[in-house]
Design an enzyme around this catalytic site. Sequence first.
Site, mmCIF file in Angstrom:
data_model
loop_
_atom_site.group_PDB
_atom_site.id
_atom_site.type_symbol
_atom_site.label_atom_id
_atom_site.label_comp_id
_atom_site.label_asym_id
_atom_site.label_seq_id
_atom_site.Cartn_x
_atom_site.Cartn_y
_atom_site.Cartn_z
ATOM 1 N N ASP A 8 0.971 -1.025 -0.023
ATOM 2 C CA ASP A 8 -0.162 -0.015 0.099
ATOM 3 C C ASP A 8 0.888 1.284 0.144
ATOM 4 O O ASP A 8 2.143 0.965 0.014
ATOM 5 C CB ASP A 8 -0.899 -0.137 1.284
ATOM 6 C CG ASP A 8 -0.480 0.172 2.672
ATOM 7 O OD1 ASP A 8 0.726 0.132 2.481
ATOM 8 O OD2 ASP A 8 -1.253 0.287 3.524
ATOM 9 N N HIS A 9 0.406 2.499 0.080
ATOM 10 C CA HIS A 9 1.158 3.737 0.109
ATOM 11 C C HIS A 9 2.267 3.726 1.027
ATOM 12 O O HIS A 9 3.347 4.174 0.787
ATOM 13 C CB HIS A 9 0.073 4.790 0.058
ATOM 14 C CG HIS A 9 -0.843 4.703 1.363
ATOM 15 N ND1 HIS A 9 -2.092 3.870 1.498
ATOM 16 C CD2 HIS A 9 -0.821 5.420 2.543
ATOM 17 C CE1 HIS A 9 -2.403 4.180 2.704
ATOM 18 N NE2 HIS A 9 -1.794 4.730 3.332
ATOM 19 N N CYS A 65 2.800 -3.354 4.079
ATOM 20 C CA CYS A 65 2.120 -2.002 4.560
ATOM 21 C C CYS A 65 2.619 -1.464 5.803
ATOM 22 O O CYS A 65 4.003 -1.695 6.019
ATOM 23 C CB CYS A 65 0.677 -2.536 4.790
ATOM 24 S SG CYS A 65 0.579 -3.620 6.344
ATOM 25 N N GLY A 66 2.074 -0.906 6.615
ATOM 26 C CA GLY A 66 2.791 -0.174 7.858
ATOM 27 C C GLY A 66 3.271 -0.956 8.671
ATOM 28 O O GLY A 66 4.461 -0.775 9.169
ATOM 29 N N THR A 67 2.567 -2.193 9.068
ATOM 30 C CA THR A 67 2.943 -3.155 10.112
ATOM 31 C C THR A 67 3.322 -4.543 9.483
ATOM 32 O O THR A 67 3.811 -5.170 10.136
ATOM 33 C CB THR A 67 1.868 -3.142 11.088
ATOM 34 O OG1 THR A 67 0.722 -3.665 10.549
ATOM 35 C CG2 THR A 67 1.746 -1.752 11.786
ATOM 36 N N GLY A 68 2.740 -4.522 8.411
ATOM 37 C CA GLY A 68 2.699 -5.939 7.772
ATOM 38 C C GLY A 68 1.282 -6.806 8.383
ATOM 39 O O GLY A 68 1.053 -7.965 7.780
ATOM 40 N N GLY A 70 -2.144 -5.817 8.324
ATOM 41 C CA GLY A 70 -3.078 -5.812 7.586
ATOM 42 C C GLY A 70 -2.973 -6.690 6.330
ATOM 43 O O GLY A 70 -3.938 -7.547 6.046
ATOM 44 N N MET A 71 -1.898 -6.779 5.765
ATOM 45 C CA MET A 71 -1.655 -7.473 4.682
ATOM 46 C C MET A 71 -1.645 -9.105 4.921
ATOM 47 O O MET A 71 -2.551 -9.517 4.077
ATOM 48 C CB MET A 71 -0.333 -7.271 4.206
ATOM 49 C CG MET A 71 -0.034 -5.955 3.276
ATOM 50 S SD MET A 71 -1.125 -5.786 1.922
ATOM 51 C CE MET A 71 -0.339 -4.367 0.963
ATOM 52 N N HIS A 98 9.011 -24.427 9.408
ATOM 53 C CA HIS A 98 7.703 -25.164 10.348
ATOM 54 C C HIS A 98 6.646 -24.890 9.666
ATOM 55 O O HIS A 98 5.765 -25.871 9.568
ATOM 56 C CB HIS A 98 7.817 -24.406 11.739
ATOM 57 C CG HIS A 98 8.932 -24.966 12.386
ATOM 58 N ND1 HIS A 98 8.888 -25.200 13.876
ATOM 59 C CD2 HIS A 98 10.359 -25.434 12.122
ATOM 60 C CE1 HIS A 98 10.223 -25.730 14.416
ATOM 61 N NE2 HIS A 98 10.961 -25.769 13.377
ATOM 62 N N ARG A 132 6.834 -33.862 10.373
ATOM 63 C CA ARG A 132 5.955 -33.660 11.171
ATOM 64 C C ARG A 132 5.305 -32.223 10.947
ATOM 65 O O ARG A 132 4.268 -31.762 11.060
ATOM 66 C CB ARG A 132 6.393 -33.791 12.453
ATOM 67 C CG ARG A 132 7.403 -32.438 13.116
ATOM 68 C CD ARG A 132 7.687 -32.849 14.443
ATOM 69 N NE ARG A 132 8.634 -31.733 14.911
ATOM 70 C CZ ARG A 132 9.807 -31.583 14.742
ATOM 71 N NH1 ARG A 132 10.585 -32.528 13.941
ATOM 72 N NH2 ARG A 132 10.776 -30.585 15.449
ATOM 73 N N HIS A 133 6.331 -31.453 10.289
ATOM 74 C CA HIS A 133 5.477 -29.892 9.886
ATOM 75 C C HIS A 133 4.580 -30.117 8.698
ATOM 76 O O HIS A 133 4.014 -29.268 8.523
ATOM 77 C CB HIS A 133 6.783 -28.991 9.666
ATOM 78 C CG HIS A 133 7.786 -29.050 10.869
ATOM 79 N ND1 HIS A 133 7.360 -28.391 12.031
ATOM 80 C CD2 HIS A 133 8.865 -29.304 11.081
ATOM 81 C CE1 HIS A 133 8.394 -28.341 13.014
ATOM 82 N NE2 HIS A 133 9.416 -29.113 12.256
#
Length: 147
Positions: A8-9, A65-68, A70-71, A98, A132-133
Amino acid sequence: MTIALGADHAGVALKDAVKHLLDARGLRYTDFGTTADASVDYPDYAAKVARAVASGEADRGILVCGTGVGMAIAANKVAGIRAAPVYTAATAQIVREHNDLNVLTLGARTTTADEARDIVAAFLDTPFAGGRHGRRVDKISALDTTR
Ligand code: RB5
């Protein structure tokens, strides 16, 4: 390996830094935008990148995005996507091993370009451990069809 990119912006500048990293590695990518400062809605770009990865058009996705956060929330709505915001290279390595993370989300307000370089390198270079993962990731995939 082909990478689908989106931002985003708030994430345009860090996405451009990621593109330089991918160029330096000779990796192909598709930039789904946005490319300008004008305010946009992050779910629109999460959807483009998540659908490219889920369809096999791209092998992995990177969203900024700003924090990651929302994406990641938006990308995880698309079946087959395992997205998470990652703030350290050590975590990027573990979530590849994992969780078979296929969409990395970065926060432009939380992560520097130098930090992103190491996170992206770990995301791209670390194989899924399987075993197992694999059983656990299969159980995540089964949730795609539940409500
Ligand atoms: C945009 O201002 C901001 O809300 C967005 O980039 C992101 O941080 C959302 O998770």
